[in-house]
Design a protein around this motif. Structure first.
Motif, PDB file in Angstrom:
ATOM      1  N   GLU A 123      23.444   2.960 103.367  1.00  0.00           N
ATOM      2  CA  GLU A 123      22.433   2.602 102.625  1.00  0.00           C
ATOM      3  C   GLU A 123      21.232   1.719 103.141  1.00  0.00           C
ATOM      4  OE1 GLU A 123      25.830   2.601  98.612  1.00  0.00           O
ATOM      5  OE2 GLU A 123      24.073   1.121  98.781  1.00  0.00           O
ATOM      6  N   ASN A 124      21.684   0.935 103.924  1.00  0.00           N
ATOM      7  CA  ASN A 124      20.705  -0.094 104.464  1.00  0.00           C
ATOM      8  C   ASN A 124      20.143   0.322 105.601  1.00  0.00           C
ATOM      9  OD1 ASN A 124      21.564  -1.494 102.284  1.00  0.00           O
ATOM     10  ND2 ASN A 124      22.851  -3.010 103.781  1.00  0.00           N
ATOM     11  N   MET A 125      18.647   0.254 105.931  1.00  0.00           N
ATOM     12  CA  MET A 125      17.969   0.519 107.188  1.00  0.00           C
ATOM     13  C   MET A 125      16.945  -0.308 107.325  1.00  0.00           C
ATOM     14  SD  MET A 125      17.973   4.649 107.396  1.00  0.00           S
ATOM     15  CE  MET A 125      17.787   4.687 109.192  1.00  0.00           C
ATOM     16  N   PHE A 126      16.761  -0.988 108.613  1.00  0.00           N
ATOM     17  CA  PHE A 126      16.110  -2.115 109.231  1.00  0.00           C
ATOM     18  C   PHE A 126      15.178  -1.590 110.337  1.00  0.00           C
ATOM     19  CE2 PHE A 126      18.481  -4.986 106.503  1.00  0.00           C
ATOM     20  CZ  PHE A 126      19.715  -4.495 106.547  1.00  0.00           C
ATOM     21  N   TRP A 127      13.974  -2.342 110.521  1.00  0.00           N
ATOM     22  CA  TRP A 127      12.999  -2.096 111.501  1.00  0.00           C
ATOM     23  C   TRP A 127      12.973  -3.454 112.041  1.00  0.00           C
ATOM     24  CZ3 TRP A 127      12.190   1.538 114.800  1.00  0.00           C
ATOM     25  CH2 TRP A 127      12.038   2.945 114.413  1.00  0.00           C
ATOM     26  N   TYR A 128      13.058  -3.743 113.469  1.00  0.00           N
ATOM     27  CA  TYR A 128      13.036  -4.956 113.993  1.00  0.00           C
ATOM     28  C   TYR A 128      11.937  -4.685 115.237  1.00  0.00           C
ATOM     29  CZ  TYR A 128      16.855  -7.223 111.663  1.00  0.00           C
ATOM     30  OH  TYR A 128      17.679  -7.666 110.699  1.00  0.00           O
ATOM     31  N   ARG A 129      11.217  -5.810 115.502  1.00  0.00           N
ATOM     32  CA  ARG A 129      10.535  -5.814 116.824  1.00  0.00           C
ATOM     33  C   ARG A 129      11.339  -6.953 117.619  1.00  0.00           C
ATOM     34  NH1 ARG A 129       4.205  -7.101 117.195  1.00  0.00           N
ATOM     35  NH2 ARG A 129       4.591  -7.694 119.266  1.00  0.00           N
ATOM     36  N   GLN A 130      11.169  -6.681 118.986  1.00  0.00           N
ATOM     37  CA  GLN A 130      11.905  -7.837 119.844  1.00  0.00           C
ATOM     38  C   GLN A 130      11.103  -8.161 121.128  1.00  0.00           C
ATOM     39  OE1 GLN A 130      15.201  -6.389 122.254  1.00  0.00           O
ATOM     40  NE2 GLN A 130      16.257  -8.389 122.265  1.00  0.00           N
ATOM     41  N   ASP A 131      10.726  -9.518 121.122  1.00  0.00           N
ATOM     42  CA  ASP A 131       9.566  -9.996 122.100  1.00  0.00           C
ATOM     43  C   ASP A 131      10.415 -11.170 122.837  1.00  0.00           C
ATOM     44  OD1 ASP A 131       7.742  -9.241 119.303  1.00  0.00           O
ATOM     45  OD2 ASP A 131       7.184  -8.430 121.420  1.00  0.00           O
TER      46      ASP A 131
ATOM     47  N   CYS B 258      15.627  -0.137 115.605  1.00  0.00           N
ATOM     48  CA  CYS B 258      16.108   0.472 113.918  1.00  0.00           C
ATOM     49  C   CYS B 258      17.513   0.036 114.011  1.00  0.00           C
ATOM     50  CB  CYS B 258      15.745   1.881 114.070  1.00  0.00           C
ATOM     51  SG  CYS B 258      16.320   2.442 112.371  1.00  0.00           S
ATOM     52  N   ALA B 259      17.854  -0.253 112.523  1.00  0.00           N
ATOM     53  CA  ALA B 259      19.299  -0.390 112.558  1.00  0.00           C
ATOM     54  C   ALA B 259      19.625  -0.002 110.976  1.00  0.00           C
ATOM     55  CB  ALA B 259      19.652  -1.784 112.656  1.00  0.00           C
ATOM     56  N   SER B 260      20.952   0.085 111.062  1.00  0.00           N
ATOM     57  CA  SER B 260      21.578   0.606 109.615  1.00  0.00           C
ATOM     58  C   SER B 260      22.898  -0.022 109.399  1.00  0.00           C
ATOM     59  CB  SER B 260      21.822   1.931 109.574  1.00  0.00           C
ATOM     60  OG  SER B 260      22.648   2.548 110.304  1.00  0.00           O
ATOM     61  N   SER B 261      23.128  -0.244 108.020  1.00  0.00           N
ATOM     62  CA  SER B 261      24.473  -0.890 107.625  1.00  0.00           C
ATOM     63  C   SER B 261      24.948  -0.706 106.218  1.00  0.00           C
ATOM     64  CB  SER B 261      24.401  -2.533 107.641  1.00  0.00           C
ATOM     65  OG  SER B 261      23.264  -2.860 106.711  1.00  0.00           O
ATOM     66  N   LEU B 262      25.939  -0.567 105.821  1.00  0.00           N
ATOM     67  CA  LEU B 262      26.643  -0.318 104.854  1.00  0.00           C
ATOM     68  C   LEU B 262      25.757  -1.065 103.626  1.00  0.00           C
ATOM     69  CD1 LEU B 262      30.453  -0.495 105.365  1.00  0.00           C
ATOM     70  CD2 LEU B 262      29.039   1.739 104.771  1.00  0.00           C
ATOM     71  N   GLY B 263      26.075  -0.627 102.394  1.00  0.00           N
ATOM     72  CA  GLY B 263      25.207  -1.093 101.233  1.00  0.00           C
ATOM     73  C   GLY B 263      25.730  -2.776 101.062  1.00  0.00           C
ATOM     74  N   ARG B 264      24.572  -3.458 100.513  1.00  0.00           N
ATOM     75  CA  ARG B 264      24.741  -4.651 100.290  1.00  0.00           C
ATOM     76  C   ARG B 264      25.729  -5.160  99.121  1.00  0.00           C
ATOM     77  NH1 ARG B 264      19.100  -6.473  97.062  1.00  0.00           N
ATOM     78  NH2 ARG B 264      18.895  -4.631  95.736  1.00  0.00           N
ATOM     79  N   GLY B 265      26.298  -6.247  99.148  1.00  0.00           N
ATOM     80  CA  GLY B 265      27.313  -6.416  98.081  1.00  0.00           C
ATOM     81  C   GLY B 265      28.649  -6.353  98.139  1.00  0.00           C
ATOM     82  N   ALA B 266      28.835  -5.717  99.420  1.00  0.00           N
ATOM     83  CA  ALA B 266      30.209  -5.441  99.773  1.00  0.00           C
ATOM     84  C   ALA B 266      30.769  -6.946 100.198  1.00  0.00           C
ATOM     85  CB  ALA B 266      30.369  -4.374 100.815  1.00  0.00           C
ATOM     86  N   TRP B 267      31.947  -6.960  99.673  1.00  0.00           N
ATOM     87  CA  TRP B 267      32.563  -8.468 100.157  1.00  0.00           C
ATOM     88  C   TRP B 267      34.136  -8.236 100.243  1.00  0.00           C
ATOM     89  CZ3 TRP B 267      30.403 -12.736 101.804  1.00  0.00           C
ATOM     90  CH2 TRP B 267      31.172 -14.024 101.846  1.00  0.00           C
ATOM     91  N   PRO B 268      34.738  -8.906 101.254  1.00  0.00           N
ATOM     92  CA  PRO B 268      34.308  -9.649 102.141  1.00  0.00           C
ATOM     93  C   PRO B 268      33.830  -9.089 103.284  1.00  0.00           C
ATOM     94  CG  PRO B 268      36.746  -9.343 102.318  1.00  0.00           C
ATOM     95  CD  PRO B 268      36.251  -8.677 101.184  1.00  0.00           C
ATOM     96  N   PRO B 269      32.872  -9.623 104.105  1.00  0.00           N
ATOM     97  CA  PRO B 269      32.349  -8.754 105.229  1.00  0.00           C
ATOM     98  C   PRO B 269      33.408  -8.524 106.302  1.00  0.00           C
ATOM     99  CG  PRO B 269      31.623 -11.137 105.603  1.00  0.00           C
ATOM    100  CD  PRO B 269      32.360 -10.969 104.214  1.00  0.00           C
ATOM    101  N   ALA B 270      33.227  -7.279 106.961  1.00  0.00           N
ATOM    102  CA  ALA B 270      34.075  -6.917 107.712  1.00  0.00           C
ATOM    103  C   ALA B 270      33.307  -6.328 109.094  1.00  0.00           C
ATOM    104  CB  ALA B 270      34.899  -5.724 107.184  1.00  0.00           C
ATOM    105  N   ASP B 271      34.072  -5.925 110.062  1.00  0.00           N
ATOM    106  CA  ASP B 271      33.563  -5.274 111.198  1.00  0.00           C
ATOM    107  C   ASP B 271      32.607  -4.195 111.121  1.00  0.00           C
ATOM    108  OD1 ASP B 271      36.286  -5.697 113.747  1.00  0.00           O
ATOM    109  OD2 ASP B 271      35.190  -6.999 112.760  1.00  0.00           O
ATOM    110  N   ASN B 272      32.732  -3.295 110.030  1.00  0.00           N
ATOM    111  CA  ASN B 272      31.802  -2.272 109.898  1.00  0.00           C
ATOM    112  C   ASN B 272      30.839  -2.604 108.982  1.00  0.00           C
ATOM    113  OD1 ASN B 272      33.351  -2.471 107.708  1.00  0.00           O
ATOM    114  ND2 ASN B 272      33.600  -0.185 107.712  1.00  0.00           N
ATOM    115  N   TYR B 273      30.678  -3.847 108.397  1.00  0.00           N
ATOM    116  CA  TYR B 273      29.305  -4.161 107.507  1.00  0.00           C
ATOM    117  C   TYR B 273      28.219  -4.696 108.369  1.00  0.00           C
ATOM    118  CZ  TYR B 273      32.735  -4.196 103.659  1.00  0.00           C
ATOM    119  OH  TYR B 273      33.620  -3.891 102.929  1.00  0.00           O
ATOM    120  N   GLY B 274      28.478  -4.921 109.777  1.00  0.00           N
ATOM    121  CA  GLY B 274      27.279  -5.150 110.547  1.00  0.00           C
ATOM    122  C   GLY B 274      26.392  -4.045 110.698  1.00  0.00           C
ATOM    123  N   TYR B 275      25.517  -4.303 111.676  1.00  0.00           N
ATOM    124  CA  TYR B 275      24.314  -3.537 112.279  1.00  0.00           C
ATOM    125  C   TYR B 275      24.976  -2.506 113.073  1.00  0.00           C
ATOM    126  CZ  TYR B 275      20.582  -6.102 109.617  1.00  0.00           C
ATOM    127  OH  TYR B 275      20.031  -6.787 108.713  1.00  0.00           O
TER     128      TYR B 275
END
Lengths: 119, 113
Positions: A30-38, A91-108
């Motif tokens: 559900e989640n997707m992100f854009w970062y820049r890295q410098d 670019c990164a993606s992750s499972l939807g927010r609100g999932a608890w507790p966090p687990a390995d596959n909740y990261g990006y």
């Protein structure tokens, strides 16, 4: 086994051009992100999205916009490219927010990155 | 100022030596993730810690989260050239687990043969 795909590894654009960076994920995240890295600044969040057609500004949204018309695709748009937007874009993606507790596959899960040079 | 501070910023070690990278926050860390990045590439997930005092290992890399859940360390034993790269910590610092991570600025590791 590729899960997050960024359309280009290297891109060279001219100042003033409109630039599209595409990101596609096949994990139904559900989640997707854009970062820049410098160098020295780490990852800085540009925009993120928790759902289709939703977008939220990150820490450095100026000069950028995003589009998420489909769940699997999140596009970053540089409206008028400038030299200070030369950077590595991740670019990164992750499972939807609100999932608890966090687990390995909740990261990006990250894409391979696009190194953009604006000349 | 950075919400997640990594130290050191860079590290050069001789092959075979041990090393430690630290990740510190002034806030409680809910879900602490370690990633590795080869130069010019994306980030690869290493491991995730959640509980205070938790420790995980994978091959020669061990990560720990302190009891107060405000600091994590990544320890590499008997380093090899394949360990070279940038190591980043990422964390959710909001108890509602928004799914949005903040990142440290990264630690660049060089391993000399």
């Amino acid at each position: 086994d590729v899960k997050v795909t960024q359309s280009s590894r290297y891109l060279v654009k001219r100042t003033g051009e409109k630039v599209f960076l595409e990101c596609v994920q096949d994990m139904d995240h559900e989640n997707m992100f854009w970062y820049r890295q410098d160098p020295g600044l780490g990852l800085r969040l540009i925009y993120f999205s928790y759902d289709v057609k939703m977008k939220e500004k990150g820490d450095i949204p100026e000069g950028y916009s995003v589009s998420r018309e489909k769940k699997e695709r999140f596009s970053l748009i540089l409206e008028s490219a400038s030299t200070n937007q030369t950077s590595m874009y991740l670019c990164a993606s992750s499972l939807g927010r609100g999932a608890w507790p966090p687990a390995d596959n909740y990261g990006y899960t990250f894409g391979s990155g696009t190194r953009l040079t604006v000349v | 100022s950075q919400e997640l501070e990594q130290s050191p910023q860079s590290l050069i070690v001789q092959e075979g030596k041990n090393l430690t990278i630290n990740c510190t926050s002034s806030k409680t860390l809910y879900g602490l993730y370690w990633y590795k990045q080869k130069y010019g590439e994306g980030l690869i997930f290493l491991m995730m810690l959640q509980k205070g005092g938790e420790e995980k290992s994978h091959e020669k890399i061990t990560a720990k989260l302190d009891e107060k859940k405000q600091q994590s360390s990544l320890h590499i034993t008997a380093s090899q050239p394949s360990h070279a790269g940038i190591y980043l910590c990422g964390a959710d610092i909001e108890s509602s687990n928004t799914g949005k991570l903040i990142f440290g600025q990264g630690t660049t590791l060089q391993v000399k043969p």
